[in-house]
Design a protein around this motif. Structure first.
Motif, mmCIF file in Angstrom:
data_model
loop_
_atom_site.group_PDB
_atom_site.id
_atom_site.type_symbol
_atom_site.label_atom_id
_atom_site.label_comp_id
_atom_site.label_asym_id
_atom_site.label_seq_id
_atom_site.Cartn_x
_atom_site.Cartn_y
_atom_site.Cartn_z
ATOM 1 N N LEU A 152 -31.195 4.886 -34.560
ATOM 2 C CA LEU A 152 -31.288 4.092 -35.654
ATOM 3 C C LEU A 152 -30.653 2.522 -35.187
ATOM 4 O O LEU A 152 -31.004 1.575 -35.935
ATOM 5 C CB LEU A 152 -29.853 4.654 -36.333
ATOM 6 N N ILE A 153 -30.365 2.435 -33.875
ATOM 7 C CA ILE A 153 -29.708 1.316 -33.660
ATOM 8 C C ILE A 153 -31.033 0.248 -33.495
ATOM 9 O O ILE A 153 -31.205 -0.777 -33.722
ATOM 10 C CB ILE A 153 -28.922 1.221 -32.127
ATOM 11 N N THR A 154 -32.015 1.052 -32.883
ATOM 12 C CA THR A 154 -33.336 0.276 -32.613
ATOM 13 C C THR A 154 -34.218 0.144 -34.040
ATOM 14 O O THR A 154 -34.469 -1.312 -34.372
ATOM 15 C CB THR A 154 -34.101 1.022 -31.724
ATOM 16 N N ASP A 155 -34.166 1.179 -34.861
ATOM 17 C CA ASP A 155 -35.009 0.916 -36.055
ATOM 18 C C ASP A 155 -34.480 0.110 -36.846
ATOM 19 O O ASP A 155 -35.146 -0.694 -37.573
ATOM 20 C CB ASP A 155 -34.986 2.294 -36.516
ATOM 21 N N TYR A 156 -32.957 -0.200 -37.095
ATOM 22 C CA TYR A 156 -32.492 -0.938 -38.199
ATOM 23 C C TYR A 156 -32.144 -2.283 -37.435
ATOM 24 O O TYR A 156 -31.415 -3.074 -38.006
ATOM 25 C CB TYR A 156 -31.170 -0.229 -38.677
ATOM 26 N N ASN A 157 -32.271 -2.412 -35.861
ATOM 27 C CA ASN A 157 -31.899 -3.813 -35.306
ATOM 28 C C ASN A 157 -30.169 -4.009 -35.595
ATOM 29 O O ASN A 157 -29.899 -4.983 -36.142
ATOM 30 C CB ASN A 157 -32.609 -4.938 -35.835
#
Length: 209
Positions: free
Chosen positions: A76-81
């Protein structure tokens, strides 16, 4: 920040969570959204970043999450920046395990354990982040205490405005939102301060707003 809480709750009753999040962000000041990266957390994070892509995200990482939860968090950290700030307990999990382990909820040490791994880091997060608005994913159907909560609350004038956009939603509503937006979910989650899903850990009944 001062808000007419009674009027706000009347205005937001029955509104879609996205409308509630948009209203909260529109108050101005500094909003944050807290997450534990547990079940359905993709919903509140997705809602929040739709309204404000760079919103401050706060994670109290107790050090006791499951491997799947940590992997889910990274996705989620990566997908949602995500504009994420992590707050950890002052003592490592390994050191605490050696000194007290994970006390059972009936153990007198459980209160101190909860304070160390969740309440103290959360209080520190609120002081350091100094938000005006706090978005949280609590739902009315989760615990007896949350049945009495309002969508918008404020402990006293000038205090942080606590907003619960999905308060009225059920697990079915959350599932529907996940499906509609193609969002992931992770149910392999463990919170040693709660143990049981319908038990409060103290975060929401101590930090009211």
């Amino acid at each position: 920040m001062n808000v007419d809480i009674e009027n706000a709750n009347q205005e937001l009753a029955g509104k879609h969570p996205q409308e509630i999040v948009n209203w909260a962000v529109g108050l101005g000041g500094k909003p944050i959204v807290t997450t534990n990266f547990g079940p359905y957390e993709a919903v509140i994070l997705h809602l929040a970043v739709q309204a404000k892509p760079d919103i401050d995200v706060v994670w109290i990482d107790s050090g006791y999450a499951t491997r799947k939860t940590y992997l889910f968090a990274e996705k989620l950290i990566t997908d949602y920046n995500l504009n994420l700030t992590v707050f950890n307990p002052l003592m490592s999990a390994a050191r605490r395990d050696a000194l007290m382990g994970i006390p059972d909820v009936d153990d007198p040490q459980h209160e101190e354990f909860t304070n160390q791994v969740k309440l103290e880091p959360f209080g520190r997060a609120m002081r350091e982040m100094a938000p005006d608005v706090w978005l949280t994913a609590v739902r009315r159907d989760q615990t007896a205490f949350r049945q009495g909560m309002n969508i918008v609350s404020q402990d006293k004038p000038g205090a942080v405005v606590k907003v619960a956009p999905v308060l009225e939603w059920t697990a079915d509503d959350m599932d529907t939102y996940l499906a509609e937006h193609g969002l992931p979910n992770e149910t392999n989650y463990y919170d040693p301060t709660k143990v049981l899903g319908n038990r409060e850990c103290g975060l929401h009944n101590r930090f009211t707003a």
